[in-house]
Design an enzyme around this catalytic site. Structure first.
Site, short mmCIF file in Angstrom:
data_model
loop_
_atom_site.label_atom_id
_atom_site.label_comp_id
_atom_site.label_asym_id
_atom_site.label_seq_id
_atom_site.Cartn_x
_atom_site.Cartn_y
_atom_site.Cartn_z
N LYS A 198 0.86 -1.19 0.00
CA LYS A 198 0.00 0.00 0.00
C LYS A 198 0.89 1.23 0.00
O LYS A 198 2.03 1.16 0.47
CB LYS A 198 -0.88 0.02 1.26
CG LYS A 198 -2.12 0.90 1.11
CD LYS A 198 -3.24 0.16 0.41
CE LYS A 198 -4.35 1.06 -0.01
NZ LYS A 198 -5.49 0.28 -0.55
N ASP A 229 -6.73 4.46 -4.85
CA ASP A 229 -7.45 4.31 -3.58
C ASP A 229 -8.07 5.70 -3.34
O ASP A 229 -8.25 6.46 -4.30
CB ASP A 229 -6.50 3.88 -2.44
CG ASP A 229 -7.25 3.39 -1.20
OD1 ASP A 229 -7.66 2.22 -1.18
OD2 ASP A 229 -7.44 4.18 -0.26
P1 NDP Z 1 -12.63 7.99 -3.58
O1 NDP Z 1 -11.60 8.99 -3.26
O2 NDP Z 1 -13.05 7.80 -4.98
O3 NDP Z 1 -13.95 8.26 -2.73
C1 NDP Z 1 -13.93 8.32 -1.36
C2 NDP Z 1 -15.29 8.72 -0.84
O4 NDP Z 1 -15.31 8.58 0.56
C3 NDP Z 1 -15.62 10.16 -1.15
O5 NDP Z 1 -17.00 10.31 -1.28
C4 NDP Z 1 -15.09 10.87 0.10
O6 NDP Z 1 -15.70 12.11 0.34
C5 NDP Z 1 -15.43 9.86 1.18
N1 NDP Z 1 -14.46 9.99 2.27
C6 NDP Z 1 -13.12 9.87 2.19
N2 NDP Z 1 -12.54 10.06 3.38
C7 NDP Z 1 -13.53 10.32 4.22
C8 NDP Z 1 -13.57 10.61 5.60
N3 NDP Z 1 -12.46 10.67 6.35
N4 NDP Z 1 -14.80 10.80 6.15
C9 NDP Z 1 -15.92 10.72 5.40
N5 NDP Z 1 -15.93 10.46 4.08
C10 NDP Z 1 -14.77 10.26 3.52
O7 NDP Z 1 -12.09 6.61 -2.96
P2 NDP Z 1 -12.56 5.13 -3.29
O8 NDP Z 1 -14.00 5.09 -3.63
O9 NDP Z 1 -11.57 4.55 -4.22
O10 NDP Z 1 -12.32 4.42 -1.88
C11 NDP Z 1 -13.33 4.31 -0.88
C12 NDP Z 1 -12.98 3.20 0.08
O11 NDP Z 1 -12.90 1.96 -0.64
C13 NDP Z 1 -11.64 3.32 0.81
O12 NDP Z 1 -11.76 2.74 2.08
C14 NDP Z 1 -10.71 2.48 -0.05
O13 NDP Z 1 -9.59 2.04 0.69
C15 NDP Z 1 -11.63 1.34 -0.40
N6 NDP Z 1 -11.29 0.55 -1.58
C16 NDP Z 1 -11.06 1.13 -2.79
C17 NDP Z 1 -10.78 0.35 -3.89
C18 NDP Z 1 -10.61 0.92 -5.24
O14 NDP Z 1 -10.47 0.15 -6.18
N7 NDP Z 1 -10.64 2.22 -5.43
C19 NDP Z 1 -10.65 -1.12 -3.76
C20 NDP Z 1 -10.99 -1.63 -2.45
C21 NDP Z 1 -11.27 -0.82 -1.41
P3 NDP Z 1 -14.94 13.46 -0.12
O15 NDP Z 1 -15.07 13.51 -1.59
O16 NDP Z 1 -15.67 14.53 0.60
O17 NDP Z 1 -13.52 13.32 0.35
O1 2IT Z 2 -7.87 -1.46 -1.25
C1 2IT Z 2 -7.74 -1.93 -2.40
O2 2IT Z 2 -7.89 -3.13 -2.63
C2 2IT Z 2 -7.43 -1.00 -3.49
N1 2IT Z 2 -7.35 0.20 -3.26
C3 2IT Z 2 -7.17 -1.54 -4.87
C4 2IT Z 2 -5.77 -2.04 -4.99
C5 2IT Z 2 -5.35 -2.44 -6.38
O3 2IT Z 2 -4.16 -2.72 -6.51
O4 2IT Z 2 -6.16 -2.49 -7.31
#
Ligand code: NDP
Ligand code: 2IT
Length: 460
Positions: free
Chosen positions: A140, A180
């Site tokens: 990560k 992420d």
């Molecule tokens: P994005 O940046 O695209 O979206 C994040 C969302 O969560 C936004 O709406 C953001 O609001 C909100 N958010 C972020 N931080 C906070 C906080 N501290 N309090 C409240 N709301 C918050 O990220 P992702 O959608 O990619 O990721 C979301 C989650 O999914 C994370 O936990 C990530 O680790 C997990 N994840 C992501 C993967 C991926 O492929 N992208 C894969 C697996 C897991 P705002 O816009 O206001 O910041």
């Molecule tokens: O938390 C996760 O699994 C991710 N942010 C995606 C990682 C990846 O390598 O696609």
């Protein structure tokens, strides 16, 4: 003990004593790192039944080894803002475990990023990646850089500086970052561009989540959200329920949330709420996803704009209130620890049937206990959100072949992988005496795959 209420047998008591001892070392070595402690506690507790049945894992010191990152790189990221002022951020990459493949995991840009958050995410990633059944290790990375108030030019310059250090630590067979929080296809584009420039080679497989314009996989953008909903479907099926007609609340409005909402709606569920870090919207007619996509993906604005277009909907400041909305299915897709014990109790009181984690560690240990104690279907992140990294591994495969697959082919493979992760986790839970407990099942299934490979590679 949180996840495992109490050790049942003599063997479990011995294993419990052992994991507690290793846990104490984790606390001593990583003082104050509460998120990392939390992730370790959940995994350690889950492994007690495995160690009770197969004590050789304890004798081989697998837990002591696996909880210590192979290495962690921390670096300075200097850049110049639009006013000509020098700014300094901190960059991280945790190369946690390379037993079954190159380090693999996302990069997070958020002001809260620190060593604890990097380690919790990296540690989880090892077992998530193992569950996919694909050849990827765990890692990560990220920075405390906040992209929110920055111009496009500032974001690019910051990333070019970030990559000027990170490039020497990564590579298609070494470490393969992806997105992420705060990192999507735009940011990956800048990272790839700078990597290619410094490295002097076109190595498509060094990043995933790339734009399909330069060999990113079709379906990667959708993969985490779609995958979480496919996983939810399997969980519901296990209890003779369907997604169709269910009321769904999804937190966040980023990459994972948007595509979780899209798939849930496509499968006939009604999504009534979503949020960002400022507040949440409730639309009893069902969220209009085209509006959300325009606000968040195109205009990059705040979610409260939604009510300007749909005045019947209601916007409320603050994040945690979203869990007071009655729903059948809760999909936390924003960030860690967004559902605490009080929110969990509220969800249960309002009749929630399933909680499926699109985000990483969105539920506190106390919240997980509430769901397990009340026999609510609970899908832990490392199983439920593994679709994203699984399609990342499919992107690596396509890049190695130098041949792209169609969206349909990727989506079909994603569905198969999510079903397999569900089955594997359920089978492990059953085999080790905790039928239906997907936390214990997913942690054991993921850990066992890595541990068995570590054993045959010697003391590494
Ligand atoms: P994005 O940046 O695209 O979206 C994040 C969302 O969560 C936004 O709406 C953001 O609001 C909100 N958010 C972020 N931080 C906070 C906080 N501290 N309090 C409240 N709301 C918050 O990220 P992702 O959608 O990619 O990721 C979301 C989650 O999914 C994370 O936990 C990530 O680790 C997990 N994840 C992501 C993967 C991926 O492929 N992208 C894969 C697996 C897991 P705002 O816009 O206001 O910041
Ligand atoms: O938390 C996760 O699994 C991710 N942010 C995606 C990682 C990846 O390598 O696609």
């Amino acid at each position: 003990m949180a996840i495992l209420k109490e050790a049942k047998t003599m063997e479990e008591k011995v294993a419990e004593h052992y994991v507690n001892k290793v846990y104490r070392t984790v606390i001593e070595r990583n003082p104050g790192e509460s998120e990392f402690h939390q992730a370790a506690r959940e995994i350690f507790d889950s492994l007690v039944p495995l160690f009770a049945k197969y004590p050789h894992y304890m004798e081989q010191g697998i837990l002591e080894r696996v909880v210590e990152p192979e290495r962690m790189i921390i670096f300075r990221v200097p850049w110049v803002d639009d006013k000509g002022k020098v700014q300094v951020n901190r960059g991280f990459r945790v190369q946690y475990n390379s037993t079954i493949g190159p380090y693999k995991g996302g990069i997070r840009f958020h002001p809260s990023v620190n060593a604890s958050i990097m380690k919790f995410l990296g540690f989880e990633q090892i077992f998530k990646n193992a569950l996919t059944g694909l050849p990827i290790g765990g890692g990560k990375g990220g920075s405390d850089f906040d992209p929110k108030d920055k111009s496009e030019g500032e974001i690019m310059r910051f990333i070019q500086s970030f990559m000027t250090e990170l490039y020497r630590h990564i590579g298609p067979d070494i470490d393969v970052p992806a997105g992420d929080i705060g990192v999507g296809a735009r940011e990956i584009g800048y990272m790839f561009g700078q990597y290619k420039r410094i490295r002097g080679a076109f190595e498509a497989g060094v990043f995933t989540g790339k734009s399909p314009a330069y060999w990113g996989s079709l379906g990667r953008t959708e993969a985490t959200g779609y995958g979480a909903v496919y996983f939810a479907q399997e969980m519901l099926k296990g209890r003779g329920m369907k997604l169709r007609g269910q009321t769904v609340v999804v937190s966040g409005s980023g990459n994972v949330s948007i595509y979780a909402m899209e798939k849930a709606q496509a499968l006939g569920a009604k999504v009534v709420a979503c949020s960002d870090s400022n507040g949440y919207i409730y639309d009893e007619k069902g969220i209009n996803l085209a509006t959300i996509k325009r606000i968040k993906e195109v205009e990059r604005k705040r979610i409260k704009e939604y009510v300007n277009v749909h005045p019947h909907a209601k916007y409320t400041e603050g994040c945690s209130g979203i869990w007071s909305i009655p729903c059948d299915i809760a999909l936390p897709c924003a960030t860690q620890n967004e559902i605490d014990e009080a929110s969990a109790k509220l969800l249960v009181k309002n009749g929630v049937k399933a909680v499926v984690e699109g985000a990483n560690m969105p539920c506190t240990l106390e919240a997980i206990d509430v769901f397990l104690d009340n026999d609510i279907l609970y899908g832990p992140g490392k199983a439920a959100n593994a679709g994203g990294v699984a399609v990342s591994a499919l992107e690596m495969a396509q890049n190695s072949m130098r041949l792209p697959w169609t969206f349909e082919e990727v989506d079909r493979k994603l569905q198969e992988i999510m079903k397999k992760i569900y089955r594997q986790s359920m089978n492990a839970a059953e085999e080790f005496g905790y039928p239906g407990n997907l936390v214990i099942g997913a942690n054991i299934a993921g850990f066992k795959r890595v541990a068995d490979a570590m054993i045959v590679q010697g003391v590494i």
